[in-house]
Every structure is written in C-alpha cells, then in structure tokens.
Design an enzyme around this catalytic site. Structure first.
Site: not given
Length: 295
Positions: A131-133
């Site tokens: 998951h790319c914050v």
C-alpha cells in the site's frame, strides 16, 4: 448521534487519505517552480556575458526537460490512482479453484494466488505489492506500470533538480563550512524562526535539502522495485528464497510493463497490454518439460 459521528469519521478518514497526495503535489510543483526560477532568472551567466541564441536554446531545452518529466510524473500518478487494482468488478473464476487460492473472510470470497487483503483500502488487491501511503493507493497488477514509471521520472527529475541546485549549495558554502552554513543546510526552519536568514534564503535552502533527501529515498525505492521486477517478485515475496513466478528477465519485465515495455515508459498514454489477467500466473515449474516415467 452514532450515525453523525460515523459520517464525520468517514470524512476525516477520507481527508487523511488525500493529505499525502496533496503534500506530494505541493512539493513536486514547488521544486519545479524553484528550478524554473534558477533556469530563467538565476541563469549561470557572468555579468559581462550577453544572452546569445545558443543560451536561449539551452534555456528552452532545460524547460522542456523539466516539464516533460513533470508531465510524466503527474500523468502517471493520476493514472496510478485512477486505475483500480482490486478484485472489485473482476470475475475471479468458476467453482474450480487452483493451487494457491485462499478465502478472504473480509471480502467473503475466494481470492487467486498473489492476491492479498489491504486493510487501508478494505479490499483484496490482485498481485498486491504494497500500500503506497504517498498516493493512498495499493500497488497491484493493473497499476504497477504507472507506479514504476512515476518512480523513474521522479528519480530523474530529482537528480536534475539536485544538479541545478548545486549553485545554491556552493553559494551557502562559499565562505566555508561554518556553523551558520551547516545549520542553514541541516535545519533551515530553525534559522528562519530565529531570524538568522531571510525567507528567500530559507526557501532555496529548504527546497535544495528536499531535493537531496527526496532523490536518495526515491532512488532506493526505484532500484528496489526494479530488482523485484527483474526477479519476478512482489515486496511480500521478497522475503522468500523461492521464486516460482520468475519466468526469466525479459518475461518478468513484460509481466509488469506489458507488451510494449521498451518504449511505454516514455508516455503513460502509450498502450502496453499486460500478458496476464492478474488471476492466473505461469509458474517456473509449468515451463519445465514433463519427465517421462521410467519402466
């Protein structure tokens, strides 16, 4: 009351997810504006030098290069966020489930190999990497190309910005490595609040520092994901010594970037169909010839 608090919490949660995207956009456009200023206003010409046709062409090339990179960053980031990497709207197959399929109790459905549940997105993602914050979106099978290309142009853009900001570092250190110059480079905020530097000097020092730190971070992310792509792995699979989905270097690249991998990175609008569907994956064992039984 509970319903009202639930709606408020949903709004706060949604805003929190969008905040990293807004901050990233502000940083990217601030760096672009600062580099444009360095090219157009603080051009490296001596006072006695006159502007020539060549200097005009050189300035034009600089501006074209930086806005080409900016366009690719924003376009790839936009397509990355808009492309749905999840299982929503995807037909996962019939009643027969192959090896590697699992049941997700959150989504209440069977999921294919390399698919896992993201608790931030609250959905299972096909060939989920992480998951790319920074973009508030999962990196999966369908948007990996845009993620990797965005990283590539961010790396190139920050490298260019670091080179262009070399004059800023030279100007700050022109009197030597003093306490004032070191503090301005390391903690420009403190120097601004204490009134030791002007707002202009702070802005240049802060953006120059951001370029260096950003370049190192993006370079690490880029090289790590290029290594993963070449190995045919996701971040989750990196910790395993086995590589069952590695089909060879060229095939691994096509799996991530698609059929037109060799030039699709130049522009996100170039079509590059992926060879798979994110559900069924070839494994190394399936490529090996079957051994005949010895009687």
């Amino acid at each position: 009351m509970t319903s009202f608090m639930s709606r408020v919490w949903c709004k706060v949660e949604s805003t929190g997810r969008q905040l990293p995207i807004v901050l990233n956009a502000v940083l990217v456009f601030s760096i672009t504006a600062e580099v444009s200023y360095l090219v157009l206003v603080e051009a490296p010409f001596e006072p006695e030098q006159k502007k020539t046709d060549w200097s005009t062409i050189w300035t034009g090339l600089h501006l074209f290069a930086q806005y080409f990179m900016l366009g690719n960053i924003t376009w790839n980031a936009s397509l990355f966020v808009k492309t749905n990497p999840s299982i929503r709207g995807v037909f996962l197959g019939g009643d027969t489930l192959g090896q590697g399929w699992r049941y997700c109790y959150n989504c209440e459905t069977h999921t294919p190999p390399r698919c896992s549940h993201c608790y931030d997105c609250n959905v299972c993602v096909l060939r989920r990497d992480h998951h790319c914050v920074f973009f508030g979106q999962c990196v999966g099978f369908h948007n990996y190309r845009y993620f990797l290309t965005c990283l590539l142009f961010m790396w190139a853009g920050l490298l260019y910005a670091v080179v262009m900001n070399a004059e800023v570092f030279i100007f700050i250190l022109k009197e030597g490595v003093t306490f004032h110059s070191v503090m301005l480079l390391l903690v420009p905020w403190i120097m601004l609040v204490s009134g030791q530097v002007t707002t202009r000097a702070f802005a240049f020092a802060f953006i120059a520092d951001t370029c260096v730190v950003g370049f190192l971070l993006v370079a690490a992310f880029l090289f790590f994901h290029v290594a993963l792509m070449l190995r045919g792995q996701t971040t989750r699979e990196w910790y395993s010594t086995r590589r069952p989905y590695s089909l060879g270097t060229m095939a691994n690249i096509r799996e991530c970037l698609g059929k037109n991998w060799y030039f699709c990175w130049l522009c996100p609008l170039i079509p590059s169909p992926l060879p798979g569907d994110g559900i069924n994956f070839k494994v190394t064992a399936s490529l090996e010839p079957k051994k005949q039984a010895v009687h």
